[in-house]
Design an enzyme around this catalytic site. Structure first.
Site, PDB file in Angstrom:
ATOM      1  CE1 TYR A 157      54.538 -43.906  28.270  1.00  0.00           C
ATOM      2  CE2 TYR A 157      53.510 -43.783  30.455  1.00  0.00           C
ATOM      3  CZ  TYR A 157      54.522 -43.775  29.432  1.00  0.00           C
ATOM      4  OH  TYR A 157      55.799 -43.436  30.061  1.00  0.00           O
ATOM      5  CE  LYS A 161      56.935 -46.655  28.876  1.00  0.00           C
ATOM      6  NZ  LYS A 161      58.364 -47.002  28.578  1.00  0.00           N
TER       7      LYS A 161
HETATM    8  C1  8X3 Z   1      55.930 -41.165  32.527  1.00  0.00           C
HETATM    9  C2  8X3 Z   1      55.528 -40.906  33.693  1.00  0.00           C
HETATM   10  O1  8X3 Z   1      53.373 -40.349  35.179  1.00  0.00           O
HETATM   11  O2  8X3 Z   1      53.717 -39.389  33.135  1.00  0.00           O
HETATM   12  O3  8X3 Z   1      56.460 -42.499  32.162  1.00  0.00           O
HETATM   13  O4  8X3 Z   1      53.195 -41.499  33.429  1.00  0.00           O
HETATM   14  S1  8X3 Z   1      53.721 -40.561  33.957  1.00  0.00           S
END
Ligand code: 8X3
Length: 257
Positions: A157, A161
């Site tokens: 993830y 990003k």
């Molecule tokens: C979502 C924020 O901190 O859960 O993009 O990765 S976090």
């Protein structure tokens, strides 16, 4: 503040959360909308609501952002009157799991890459040529505080990003001589379906993410995107990080309540 009435926006992942809130915000500014997501019934009801409340034109298309053909077909089949896109909201994205990378389901890891990276690539590649006709274009990428911080369980993830952010930064370089601005939005803890999806419906785990402090809501992110898009055209906000009041970084949250 610049008037954006009459512009046309394309939103990925518009059925819920930040995408839905941005759709409402744009409609309230008189922006016509192309709303896309898998859950077409949700888009249909959003469409009727927005057309009635704000008198804007709304088109809905079922798109699965994990399926590159679905994205290509959606954009290439747009009728002429829906082709002059001014605003692209690259919002579709997800997290799946928060375990050790080596324990995480491989398919989950790949699904994040498919939607957060490949979906973004294909959609943006299809839309930018249509935006070249616009005199006032904006590309808004939904990155995350996770782009800036390595946290446990975020191998894919967080990297996805970071990809979103660098992708946006490169587009800004390439579009420097065009009337297209590029902004990376980096929200922190926003209480949406995000954590329910990440924890596969485990409500308790999802609720714990937002416990003990006042989290952000989708409307807060839409509010800041409104700020970005309505700046005078000589102003380009390259990046905006939005944290909760009791949040310092992606993972540092004061839970005092
Ligand atoms: C979502 C924020 O901190 O859960 O993009 O990765 S976090």
């Amino acid at each position: 503040k610049e008037d954006i009435k009459g512009r046309l926006a394309f939103i990925s992942g518009a059925s819920a959360g930040i995408g839905e809130a941005v759709a409402k915000m744009l409609a309230s500014n008189g922006v016509n909308l192309i709303l896309t997501a898998r859950r077409i019934e949700k888009l249909e009801s959003l469409k009727s609501m927005l057309e009635k409340d704000y008198n804007v034109k709304v088109k809905v298309i079922k798109v699965d952002y994990a399926d590159t053909n679905s994205i290509k077909n959606a954009v290439s089949s747009l009728e002429n009157e829906w082709k002059n896109i001014d605003i692209l909201i690259n919002n579709a994205g997800l997290a799946l799991g928060k375990d050790y990378f080596y324990n995480n389901d491989i398919e989950d890891s790949l699904q994040m890459i498919r939607v957060n990276c490949e979906g973004l690539i294909v959609l943006t590649r299809m839309i930018i040529p249509l935006m070249l006709n616009s005199k006032n274009a904006d590309i808004i990428n939904l990155a995350s505080t996770a782009a800036d911080e390595a946290y446990f369980g975020g191998a894919i993830y967080c990297s996805s990003k970071s990809f979103v952010e660098m992708f946006g930064d490169v587009l800004r370089v390439e579009l420097i001589d065009k009337p297209i601005r590029v902004t990376n939005i980096k929200p922190g803890a926003v209480n949406t379906e995000f954590s329910t999806v990440r924890f596969k419906g485990d409500k308790e785990k999802a609720d714990n993410v937002y416990k003990g402090f006042d989290p952000l809501y989708a409307e807060d992110i839409a509010d800041n995107i409104e700020y970005v898009i309505t700046r005078k055209r000589h102003v380009q906000i390259s990046s905006m990080t939005i944290l909760a009041g009791n949040q310092a970084t992606a993972t540092m949250i004061h839970r005092g309540k």
